[in-house]
Design a protein around this motif. Sequence first.
Motif, mmCIF file in Angstrom:
data_model
loop_
_atom_site.group_PDB
_atom_site.id
_atom_site.type_symbol
_atom_site.label_atom_id
_atom_site.label_comp_id
_atom_site.label_asym_id
_atom_site.label_seq_id
_atom_site.Cartn_x
_atom_site.Cartn_y
_atom_site.Cartn_z
ATOM 1 N N ILE A 72 0.839 -1.201 0.000
ATOM 2 C CA ILE A 72 0.000 0.000 0.000
ATOM 3 C C ILE A 72 0.873 1.251 0.000
ATOM 4 O O ILE A 72 0.631 2.201 -0.753
ATOM 5 N N PHE A 73 1.898 1.247 0.833
ATOM 6 C CA PHE A 73 2.827 2.380 0.876
ATOM 7 C C PHE A 73 3.509 2.580 -0.472
ATOM 8 O O PHE A 73 3.599 3.711 -0.981
ATOM 9 N N ALA A 74 3.988 1.481 -1.084
ATOM 10 C CA ALA A 74 4.691 1.585 -2.363
ATOM 11 C C ALA A 74 3.772 2.077 -3.471
ATOM 12 O O ALA A 74 4.182 2.889 -4.316
ATOM 13 N N THR A 75 2.514 1.636 -3.459
ATOM 14 C CA THR A 75 1.580 2.040 -4.506
ATOM 15 C C THR A 75 1.153 3.495 -4.349
ATOM 16 O O THR A 75 1.114 4.259 -5.336
ATOM 17 N N ILE A 76 0.834 3.893 -3.127
ATOM 18 C CA ILE A 76 0.349 5.249 -2.880
ATOM 19 C C ILE A 76 1.397 6.293 -3.265
ATOM 20 O O ILE A 76 1.073 7.349 -3.836
ATOM 21 N N PHE A 77 2.661 6.006 -2.973
ATOM 22 C CA PHE A 77 3.709 6.987 -3.243
ATOM 23 C C PHE A 77 4.440 6.729 -4.560
ATOM 24 O O PHE A 77 4.973 7.665 -5.160
ATOM 25 N N GLY A 78 4.492 5.476 -5.018
ATOM 26 C CA GLY A 78 5.241 5.159 -6.223
ATOM 27 C C GLY A 78 4.587 5.670 -7.495
ATOM 28 O O GLY A 78 5.259 6.232 -8.371
ATOM 29 N N ILE A 79 3.266 5.495 -7.612
ATOM 30 C CA ILE A 79 2.574 5.933 -8.820
ATOM 31 C C ILE A 79 2.623 7.453 -8.984
ATOM 32 O O ILE A 79 2.984 7.951 -10.066
ATOM 33 N N PRO A 80 2.261 8.248 -7.971
ATOM 34 C CA PRO A 80 2.374 9.712 -8.145
ATOM 35 C C PRO A 80 3.800 10.168 -8.414
ATOM 36 O O PRO A 80 4.019 11.088 -9.215
ATOM 37 N N LEU A 81 4.768 9.544 -7.751
ATOM 38 C CA LEU A 81 6.164 9.942 -7.968
ATOM 39 C C LEU A 81 6.582 9.698 -9.407
ATOM 40 O O LEU A 81 7.211 10.564 -10.041
ATOM 41 N N GLY A 82 6.236 8.531 -9.955
ATOM 42 C CA GLY A 82 6.586 8.246 -11.343
ATOM 43 C C GLY A 82 5.854 9.127 -12.324
ATOM 44 O O GLY A 82 6.430 9.572 -13.337
ATOM 45 N N PHE A 83 4.581 9.439 -12.045
ATOM 46 C CA PHE A 83 3.795 10.293 -12.949
ATOM 47 C C PHE A 83 4.330 11.721 -12.955
ATOM 48 O O PHE A 83 4.494 12.335 -14.029
ATOM 49 N N ILE A 84 4.623 12.251 -11.778
ATOM 50 C CA ILE A 84 5.141 13.612 -11.698
ATOM 51 C C ILE A 84 6.514 13.709 -12.371
ATOM 52 O O ILE A 84 6.818 14.688 -13.056
#
Length: 208
Positions: A72-84
Amino acid sequence: ALGATGLVPADRSITDRLAQAAGEAARTGTVASVDLLEDRVPAGSDVVGVDLETAALLALGQKLELAIGAMIFATIFGIPLGFIAAKRYGTWIDQTSLIVSLIGISIPIFFLAIILKYIFSVRLGWLPSVGRQDPLLDAEHPTNFFILDAIITRNWEAFVDAVRHLILPAIALGTIPLAIIARITRASTLDVQNEDYVRTARAKGVSP
């Protein structure tokens, strides 16, 4: 080291005892049977008569809860980080995200866990450093998933306590999948941005 009785010392946790008993069985070439493991975890020890099945369920709930929390932690922060990073391609934000993801993949989990524990538990005192629950807290655990149990029993104090105990281990375990998710998201977003239909839409004045 083992004592005179051949049992694991009483100051070891139940999961440590089971792991050591299984390791001994593997080294000696014997089968880690239920009897062998129960011999290593006596009913009269500090685990207060916890049998092998209960100990296995406790360990399973702990590992699954930690794995779910890490993802959950990896998904919540990983997707926005990669998109930005993809939207700010070539800028310092993109370069910083690449460096962070590289560090996340490279740094050993145990070393990161020690750093997090020292900063947020020892120095700042914001989060607990060990365990899954405050020993002074009275809570029921019908499923052995402490967060789920707190929701089922509507014990919100236990819920907050379980989440606080899960934060640091989940962050430490989730850094590698976070970095992978961020890199995959960035690459996928860049691929989409270079598609013909996206360039056509931009040429017609559609904002990115």
